[in-house]
Design a protein around this motif. Structure first.
Motif, short mmCIF file in Angstrom:
data_model
loop_
_atom_site.label_atom_id
_atom_site.label_comp_id
_atom_site.label_asym_id
_atom_site.label_seq_id
_atom_site.Cartn_x
_atom_site.Cartn_y
_atom_site.Cartn_z
N ALA A 280 0.82 -1.20 0.00
CA ALA A 280 0.00 0.00 0.00
C ALA A 280 0.86 1.26 0.00
O ALA A 280 0.53 2.26 -0.65
CB ALA A 280 -0.93 -0.01 1.22
N TYR A 297 -8.84 -0.70 -4.06
CA TYR A 297 -7.58 -1.32 -3.64
C TYR A 297 -7.65 -2.83 -3.77
O TYR A 297 -6.69 -3.47 -4.21
CB TYR A 297 -7.28 -0.95 -2.18
N ASN A 316 -5.14 5.40 -0.61
CA ASN A 316 -5.10 4.80 -1.94
C ASN A 316 -6.46 4.85 -2.63
O ASN A 316 -6.53 4.99 -3.85
CB ASN A 316 -4.63 3.35 -1.84
#
Length: 408
Positions: A280, A297, A316
């Protein structure tokens, strides 16, 4: 309201058992929604759900879900956003507005109902695992009560979740004892039952969060409580250990070994989560301005699962907007807890402990719009603010009575 809201609080921890099949909606959610509609149509909800930090809280929620909306639209994956955004709006806006509208006495009953719900869940789980084997429990009761490696999920349905609800229940229990709303002999029994469930869940995060939360409440509120409640419970646990009482093997493997060696890699799935966090972190550079969108994600990761770290996940999926929104939410909780400490030390310290637990879990879990994660700390803050509001109403009444008596 006097019936539905405490029942909702009771089922707040019974996530898996009280959940509609294949839906992210529980009995607790339905009851809360009914209560919200009832209050909205009668007198309206309280928009100042976080005291002086209400504006910051609302802005944080808007930024959090707004950033994910931008990412979802940019990647043509809009269908998932209404679900995620709606869950966050329900959990972080509607529920606190509902709770803050309620009276202090009603919220106190909800807090006790939550403790009883968690204790009942642990009693059922411990009784089942102590009398039946895994195959029998899975076949005739529920496959979520206990995992294959012996960890207790109880009525919550998952060991880490069970550790969290046990931790929140201990905070509510201490709050009730300090305010003399429950006899200490009953509180000691409930505490031992909840601690037994916490140990059986074999959650390192849960044990760490519970230790920090209990120490915060005991040290910062009333040291007298250490003598009257904490010491007897600690002595009972010590006697159990000295007498070589049985400890779940999963606890020894996932928690005990990490504590004894001081090696965090021995704690549960620490190594696996570290791999996801590294991925990540590497992906974040490409998603700072426009994120991957809601659940983006999971689709992008080579591991096919969300990172178990909420800040990196929203960074993200929603870019810097969502990240700033989440940070603003956390700051609002922390600052409000500090403000409350200056007005009512016990209430404020319990809010601080609830915030600490919530913050710890944001560092080890993906999206946390599930009510069993944010419902308890929001109830703590609503309870504290309701106490201040009630005090504010009593003081002017007393002043008016004084003026009436001294007036010529």
């Amino acid at each position: 309201m006097a019936l539905l809201l405490p029942v909702a609080a009771f089922f707040l921890s019974w996530w898996q058992v009280g959940r509609l099949p294949n839906l992210n909606i529980s009995i607790c959610d339905i009851l809360l929604l009914v209560c919200a509609v009832a209050i909205l149509t009668s007198r309206g909800l309280n928009g100042a759900m976080f005291g002086r930090m209400s504006i910051a809280w609302i802005m944080g929620v808007i930024l959090l879900i707004g950033g994910m909306l931008v990412g979802s639209l940019a990647h043509g994956e809009f269908l998932r956003w209404p679900v995620v955004g709606g869950q966050y709006a329900f959990a972080f806006l509607l529920i606190p507005m509902l709770l803050t509208t309620c009276s202090r006495s009603l919220l106190e009953r909800c807090a006790i109902a939550y403790v009883l719900g968690v204790a009942t869940s642990q009693a059922i789980g411990v009784a089942l695992t102590g009398t039946l084997d895994y195959e029998t429990i899975t076949r005739y009761v529920n496959r979520h009560v206990v995992t294959g490696n012996g960890r207790l999920g109880a009525m919550t349905g998952e060991p880490n979740s069970n550790g969290a609800v046990c931790t929140f229940a201990l905070i509510f229990l201490l709050h009730a004892v300090i305010n003399n709303r429950i006899r200490r002999v009953y509180a000691a029994g409930l505490a031992l039952l909840i601690i037994a469930g916490l140990v059986a869940s074999a959650s390192f995060t849960g044990v760490a969060a519970a230790t920090i939360a209990v120490l915060l409440v005991l040290v910062l509120s009333q040291l007298r409580l250490v003598v009257t409640l904490a010491i007897p419970v600690a002595l009972a646990i010590t006697a159990y250990v000295v007498l070589d009482g049985p400890v779940p093997a999963a606890f020894e493997q996932r928690v005990g070994e990490a504590v004894m060696t001081g090696d965090p890699t021995k704690a549960g799935t620490f190594v696996g989560r570290t791999v996801l966090i590294k991925e990540a972190w590497d992906m974040a550079d490409q998603n700072l301005v426009i994120g991957l969108g809601s659940d983006g994600y999971r689709r992008t990761s080579v591991y096919g699962m969300p990172v178990h770290q909420l800040y990196l996940l929203v960074l993200n999926e929603g870019g810097v907007l969502s990240f700033l929104g989440l940070c603003l939410i956390m700051v609002a909780m922390l600052v409000e807890a500090i403000i409350l400490m200056g007005r009512n030390r016990v209430d404020g310290v319990c809010c601080l402990a609830g915030f600490a637990v919530f913050f710890i879990y944001t560092m080890s879990l993906p999206h946390m719009f599930g009510r069993m994660w944010n419902g308890p700390p929001l109830l703590l803050f609503a309870l504290a603010n309701a106490g201040i509001h009630a005090l504010g109403q009593r003081v002017p009444a007393g002043i008016r009575e004084h003026h009436r008596r001294v007036a010529p």
